[in-house]
Scaffold this motif. Structure first.
Motif, PDB file in Angstrom:
ATOM      1  N   PRO A 173      -7.857  20.236  25.273  1.00  0.00           N
ATOM      2  CA  PRO A 173      -6.517  19.676  25.316  1.00  0.00           C
ATOM      3  C   PRO A 173      -5.536  20.426  24.424  1.00  0.00           C
ATOM      4  O   PRO A 173      -4.364  20.409  24.654  1.00  0.00           O
ATOM      5  CB  PRO A 173      -6.694  18.239  24.804  1.00  0.00           C
ATOM      6  N   LYS A 174      -6.046  21.037  23.367  1.00  0.00           N
ATOM      7  CA  LYS A 174      -5.262  21.800  22.405  1.00  0.00           C
ATOM      8  C   LYS A 174      -5.359  21.173  21.026  1.00  0.00           C
ATOM      9  O   LYS A 174      -4.996  20.025  20.828  1.00  0.00           O
ATOM     10  CB  LYS A 174      -3.799  21.863  22.804  1.00  0.00           C
ATOM     11  N   GLN A 175      -5.846  21.952  20.125  1.00  0.00           N
ATOM     12  CA  GLN A 175      -6.035  21.428  18.772  1.00  0.00           C
ATOM     13  C   GLN A 175      -4.874  21.834  17.886  1.00  0.00           C
ATOM     14  O   GLN A 175      -4.732  22.989  17.525  1.00  0.00           O
ATOM     15  CB  GLN A 175      -7.334  21.976  18.176  1.00  0.00           C
ATOM     16  N   LYS A 176      -4.076  20.848  17.534  1.00  0.00           N
ATOM     17  CA  LYS A 176      -2.957  21.147  16.648  1.00  0.00           C
ATOM     18  C   LYS A 176      -3.481  21.345  15.232  1.00  0.00           C
ATOM     19  O   LYS A 176      -4.459  20.733  14.823  1.00  0.00           O
ATOM     20  CB  LYS A 176      -1.959  19.999  16.677  1.00  0.00           C
ATOM     21  N   TRP A 177      -2.780  22.178  14.512  1.00  0.00           N
ATOM     22  CA  TRP A 177      -3.192  22.467  13.135  1.00  0.00           C
ATOM     23  C   TRP A 177      -2.841  21.311  12.219  1.00  0.00           C
ATOM     24  O   TRP A 177      -1.712  20.823  12.222  1.00  0.00           O
ATOM     25  CB  TRP A 177      -2.520  23.738  12.651  1.00  0.00           C
ATOM     26  N   THR A 178      -3.798  20.930  11.397  1.00  0.00           N
ATOM     27  CA  THR A 178      -3.518  19.900  10.404  1.00  0.00           C
ATOM     28  C   THR A 178      -2.864  20.550   9.198  1.00  0.00           C
ATOM     29  O   THR A 178      -2.912  21.772   9.039  1.00  0.00           O
ATOM     30  CB  THR A 178      -4.810  19.223   9.948  1.00  0.00           C
ATOM     31  N   SER A 179      -2.240  19.719   8.381  1.00  0.00           N
ATOM     32  CA  SER A 179      -1.585  20.297   7.202  1.00  0.00           C
ATOM     33  C   SER A 179      -2.609  20.865   6.228  1.00  0.00           C
ATOM     34  O   SER A 179      -2.306  21.788   5.492  1.00  0.00           O
ATOM     35  CB  SER A 179      -0.719  19.248   6.515  1.00  0.00           C
ATOM     36  N   GLU A 180      -3.805  20.308   6.252  1.00  0.00           N
ATOM     37  CA  GLU A 180      -4.851  20.862   5.388  1.00  0.00           C
ATOM     38  C   GLU A 180      -5.190  22.280   5.805  1.00  0.00           C
ATOM     39  O   GLU A 180      -5.269  23.189   4.986  1.00  0.00           O
ATOM     40  CB  GLU A 180      -6.131  20.006   5.458  1.00  0.00           C
ATOM     41  N   ARG A 230       5.690  16.733  11.258  1.00  0.00           N
ATOM     42  CA  ARG A 230       4.485  17.109  11.982  1.00  0.00           C
ATOM     43  C   ARG A 230       3.427  16.046  11.848  1.00  0.00           C
ATOM     44  O   ARG A 230       2.936  15.797  10.767  1.00  0.00           O
ATOM     45  CB  ARG A 230       3.972  18.420  11.429  1.00  0.00           C
ATOM     46  N   VAL A 231       3.110  15.393  12.897  1.00  0.00           N
ATOM     47  CA  VAL A 231       2.037  14.420  12.835  1.00  0.00           C
ATOM     48  C   VAL A 231       0.719  15.174  12.822  1.00  0.00           C
ATOM     49  O   VAL A 231       0.536  16.119  13.588  1.00  0.00           O
ATOM     50  CB  VAL A 231       2.103  13.435  14.017  1.00  0.00           C
ATOM     51  N   PRO A 232      -0.174  14.762  11.946  1.00  0.00           N
ATOM     52  CA  PRO A 232      -1.441  15.464  11.738  1.00  0.00           C
ATOM     53  C   PRO A 232      -2.200  15.741  13.017  1.00  0.00           C
ATOM     54  O   PRO A 232      -2.539  16.842  13.328  1.00  0.00           O
ATOM     55  CB  PRO A 232      -2.238  14.516  10.850  1.00  0.00           C
ATOM     56  N   ARG A 233      -2.496  14.735  13.759  1.00  0.00           N
ATOM     57  CA  ARG A 233      -3.172  14.955  15.034  1.00  0.00           C
ATOM     58  C   ARG A 233      -3.186  13.673  15.852  1.00  0.00           C
ATOM     59  O   ARG A 233      -3.746  12.671  15.443  1.00  0.00           O
ATOM     60  CB  ARG A 233      -4.597  15.421  14.803  1.00  0.00           C
ATOM     61  N   PRO A 234      -2.579  13.699  16.998  1.00  0.00           N
ATOM     62  CA  PRO A 234      -2.521  12.510  17.859  1.00  0.00           C
ATOM     63  C   PRO A 234      -3.900  12.067  18.309  1.00  0.00           C
ATOM     64  O   PRO A 234      -4.183  10.894  18.391  1.00  0.00           O
ATOM     65  CB  PRO A 234      -1.689  12.948  19.047  1.00  0.00           C
ATOM     66  N   LYS A 235      -4.716  13.030  18.629  1.00  0.00           N
ATOM     67  CA  LYS A 235      -6.040  12.661  19.113  1.00  0.00           C
ATOM     68  C   LYS A 235      -7.100  13.461  18.374  1.00  0.00           C
ATOM     69  O   LYS A 235      -7.025  14.668  18.290  1.00  0.00           O
ATOM     70  CB  LYS A 235      -6.154  12.921  20.596  1.00  0.00           C
TER      71      LYS A 235
END
Length: 286
Positions: A4-11, A70-75
């Motif tokens: 689905p696509k892995q968004k980058w977390t702030s960490e 930036r939201v960390p990760r929706p899913k």
DNA sequence: ATAGGGTTACCG
DNA sequence: CGGTAACCCTAT
């Protein structure tokens, strides 16, 4: 399909930043293997690091973007490095250009007069260099750069736009080149300049000249001169970009220094048991 | 292994 | 539509 696509977390983002600070940009494998960042970046490949850094660099120098929340990760499918609800800050925002809202009013140096000439620029370029086999991105990009001021990441945008144009059948793609659709090319589009400016057979010469450095007398002087001027213009743009880059680095150094100070201050206060809110920190009201 | 062009998914 | 972020592919 699957991913689905892995968004980058702030960490992850911060790990990358620190990794670049330690090992330097370009040592992606080293950064990823470093035991300090390895746990955080385990799901990222070295090229992922490179790509992410490219994005960060563009958005930092591209002055156009304020911070987007930036939201960390929706899913979160499996492993969830969920950010602890504690006081976790210092995730270095990428605003190198500015840190103070009230000041710094210098803005919009790249504002075109026309509201949405982006498509026109591309269509005009495609129309002007009438290459039967289409023009490759580099050629189109070069052409447009010589007529308009463009943003540093223009090439990338151009790619996306071309794809859009293909979607609406205004442009077709031949191998790696793009060309106006026959049906669309017949329509008169941009108000072309006087015909005297037009060179006949410019298509072949521009492309051939690129491939074979020393062309014969076939290339007439006027055309050669035109190309030199164009090249000089392109170089001056480049120089300008480099100046901006130097300036940017300078500001980054300043920012880093004050950030370090801020960090020490925060650490001391927190270890004394003081509670600070993000807002207080953001406005330096503490 | 890295840099860069190109493609796809998502968001406003 | 228009733009961006993540991803993919390829040449050096």
């Amino acid at each position: 399909m699957g991913a689905p696509k892995q968004k980058w977390t702030s960490e992850e983002e911060e790990a990358l930043r620190r990794g670049v600070l330690k090992h330097g940009a370009g040592k992606w494998r080293t950064i990823q293997k470093d035991p300090e960042f390895s746990p955080v970046l385990s799901s990222r490949s070295n090229i992922d690091l490179k790509d992410k850094w490219r994005n960060l660099s563009f958005s930092a120098s591209g002055l156009g973007s304020r911070d987007k929340l930036r939201v960390p990760r929706p899913k979160a499918p499996s492993s969830s490095p969920s950010p602890s609800p504690q006081l976790l800050l210092l995730s270095a925002p990428n605003n190198v250009a500015e840190a103070s809202p009230p000041e710094d009013c210098e803005k919009s140096p790249q504002d075109d007069k026309t509201p949405s000439p982006k498509f026109s620029m591309i269509l005009e370029a495609l129309d002007e260099l009438k290459e039967p086999n289409g023009s490759e991105v580099a050629t189109i990009c070069n052409f447009i750069e010589q007529r308009h001021e463009v943003q540093p990441n223009f090439r990338r945008l151009l790619c996306a736009k071309l794809r859009r144009l293909i979607g609406v059948n205004k442009v077709e793609k031949i191998d790696k080149s793009y060309k106006l659709t026959d049906s669309y090319a017949k329509r008169a589009l941009a108000p072309m300049k006087d015909p005297s400016l037009k060179k006949k057979d410019s298509a072949k010469s521009s492309k051939a000249a690129k491939g074979l450095g020393q062309l014969s007398p076939a290339l007439d002087a006027a055309e050669a001169a035109a190309m030199k001027v164009a090249d000089a213009e392109a170089k001056s743009h480049l120089a300008n970009e480099h100046m901006m880059e130097v300036e940017r680095i300078g500001k980054m150094a300043e920012e880093t220094e004050s950030l370090l100070e801020l960090a020490s201050e925060l650490y001391e206060r927190c270890s004394r048991g003081e509670a600070l809110t993000i807002l207080q920190v953001a406005h330096r009201e503490f």
